[in-house]
Design a protein around this motif. Structure first.
Motif, PDB file in Angstrom:
ATOM      1  N   ALA A  16       0.790  -1.241   0.000  1.00 42.60           N
ATOM      2  CA  ALA A  16       0.000   0.000   0.000  1.00 42.60           C
ATOM      3  C   ALA A  16       0.819   1.286   0.000  1.00 42.60           C
ATOM      4  O   ALA A  16       1.422   1.639  -1.001  1.00 42.60           O
ATOM      5  CB  ALA A  16      -0.992  -0.038   1.148  1.00 42.60           C
ATOM      6  N   SER A  17       0.845   1.991   1.117  1.00 39.91           N
ATOM      7  CA  SER A  17       1.431   3.331   1.170  1.00 39.91           C
ATOM      8  C   SER A  17       2.951   3.348   1.010  1.00 39.91           C
ATOM      9  O   SER A  17       3.533   4.408   0.807  1.00 39.91           O
ATOM     10  CB  SER A  17       1.061   4.008   2.486  1.00 39.91           C
ATOM     11  OG  SER A  17       1.621   3.295   3.569  1.00 39.91           O
ATOM     12  N   LYS A  18       3.597   2.212   1.083  1.00 36.21           N
ATOM     13  CA  LYS A  18       5.060   2.164   0.977  1.00 36.21           C
ATOM     14  C   LYS A  18       5.540   1.840  -0.439  1.00 36.21           C
ATOM     15  O   LYS A  18       6.718   1.610  -0.657  1.00 36.21           O
ATOM     16  CB  LYS A  18       5.627   1.107   1.937  1.00 36.21           C
ATOM     17  CG  LYS A  18       5.354   1.363   3.382  1.00 36.21           C
ATOM     18  CD  LYS A  18       6.372   2.314   3.947  1.00 36.21           C
ATOM     19  CE  LYS A  18       6.203   2.393   5.459  1.00 36.21           C
ATOM     20  NZ  LYS A  18       7.417   2.742   6.123  1.00 36.21           N
ATOM     21  N   TRP A  19       4.637   1.836  -1.407  1.00 40.65           N
ATOM     22  CA  TRP A  19       5.006   1.381  -2.747  1.00 40.65           C
ATOM     23  C   TRP A  19       6.117   2.224  -3.366  1.00 40.65           C
ATOM     24  O   TRP A  19       6.999   1.686  -4.020  1.00 40.65           O
ATOM     25  CB  TRP A  19       3.776   1.306  -3.659  1.00 40.65           C
ATOM     26  CG  TRP A  19       3.210   2.613  -4.099  1.00 40.65           C
ATOM     27  CD1 TRP A  19       2.235   3.328  -3.479  1.00 40.65           C
ATOM     28  CD2 TRP A  19       3.575   3.366  -5.258  1.00 40.65           C
ATOM     29  NE1 TRP A  19       1.979   4.479  -4.172  1.00 40.65           N
ATOM     30  CE2 TRP A  19       2.789   4.529  -5.279  1.00 40.65           C
ATOM     31  CE3 TRP A  19       4.490   3.160  -6.283  1.00 40.65           C
ATOM     32  CZ2 TRP A  19       2.888   5.490  -6.271  1.00 40.65           C
ATOM     33  CZ3 TRP A  19       4.597   4.118  -7.284  1.00 40.65           C
ATOM     34  CH2 TRP A  19       3.796   5.270  -7.269  1.00 40.65           C
ATOM     35  N   GLU A  20       6.085   3.547  -3.157  1.00 37.39           N
ATOM     36  CA  GLU A  20       7.112   4.392  -3.775  1.00 37.39           C
ATOM     37  C   GLU A  20       8.486   4.157  -3.155  1.00 37.39           C
ATOM     38  O   GLU A  20       9.488   4.080  -3.856  1.00 37.39           O
ATOM     39  CB  GLU A  20       6.735   5.875  -3.663  1.00 37.39           C
ATOM     40  CG  GLU A  20       5.612   6.262  -4.609  1.00 37.39           C
ATOM     41  CD  GLU A  20       5.228   7.715  -4.483  1.00 37.39           C
ATOM     42  OE1 GLU A  20       5.714   8.507  -5.318  1.00 37.39           O
ATOM     43  OE2 GLU A  20       4.464   8.057  -3.562  1.00 37.39           O
ATOM     44  N   ALA A  37       2.572   7.224 -10.336  1.00 39.96           N
ATOM     45  CA  ALA A  37       1.703   7.937  -9.394  1.00 39.96           C
ATOM     46  C   ALA A  37       0.656   8.773 -10.126  1.00 39.96           C
ATOM     47  O   ALA A  37      -0.493   8.867  -9.690  1.00 39.96           O
ATOM     48  CB  ALA A  37       2.541   8.826  -8.474  1.00 39.96           C
ATOM     49  N   LYS A  43      -1.415   1.725  -8.164  1.00 36.00           N
ATOM     50  CA  LYS A  43      -0.024   2.152  -8.165  1.00 36.00           C
ATOM     51  C   LYS A  43       0.946   1.079  -7.657  1.00 36.00           C
ATOM     52  O   LYS A  43       1.961   0.836  -8.297  1.00 36.00           O
ATOM     53  CB  LYS A  43       0.115   3.449  -7.367  1.00 36.00           C
ATOM     54  CG  LYS A  43      -0.622   4.609  -8.028  1.00 36.00           C
ATOM     55  CD  LYS A  43      -0.821   5.752  -7.064  1.00 36.00           C
ATOM     56  CE  LYS A  43      -1.607   6.908  -7.596  1.00 36.00           C
ATOM     57  NZ  LYS A  43      -2.647   6.671  -8.553  1.00 36.00           N
ATOM     58  N   PRO A  44       0.671   0.420  -6.513  1.00 44.34           N
ATOM     59  CA  PRO A  44       1.620  -0.606  -6.054  1.00 44.34           C
ATOM     60  C   PRO A  44       1.813  -1.728  -7.073  1.00 44.34           C
ATOM     61  O   PRO A  44       2.944  -2.144  -7.335  1.00 44.34           O
ATOM     62  CB  PRO A  44       0.985  -1.130  -4.760  1.00 44.34           C
ATOM     63  CG  PRO A  44       0.118  -0.009  -4.280  1.00 44.34           C
ATOM     64  CD  PRO A  44      -0.397   0.639  -5.529  1.00 44.34           C
TER      65      PRO A  44
END
Length: 93
Positions: A16-20, A37, A43-44
């Motif tokens: 999730a939120s750590k994909w970048e 993005a 996105k992930p």
């Protein structure tokens, strides 16, 4: 071998939120992450697919995609060492 699209999709649901941040540790250029993005719905998953399709240059050269993914997931800024063991180690045993 390398992870299948189904496996990457399952992993995408976990990161999730750590994909970048994970993408950076997988060696994906920031401009590519910015494009994902801006343009991708999932996105992930899009990031993981990009990495899988472009992971010919592995560091170190002797590593496999699973080793590279394991190392990136274990980075302190990513913080998914439990997930790394669950996802990557079951494939190599």
């Amino acid at each position: 071998g390398k992870p299948s699209s189904i496996e990457l999709n399952q992993l995408a649901g976990e990161i999730a939120s750590k994909w970048e941040t994970l993408g950076l540790y997988l060696g994906i250029e920031p401009k590519v992450l910015d494009a994902i993005a801006a343009n991708e719905k999932d996105k992930p998953f899009a990031m993981l697919l990009h990495w899988s399709n472009n992971s010919r240059v592995l560091v170190p050269p002797s590593s496999t995609p699973y080793h590279q993914l394991y190392n990136a997931l274990c980075e302190s800024r990513v913080g998914f060492s439990n997930l790394a063991r669950e996802f990557c180690c079951k494939k190599t045993t």
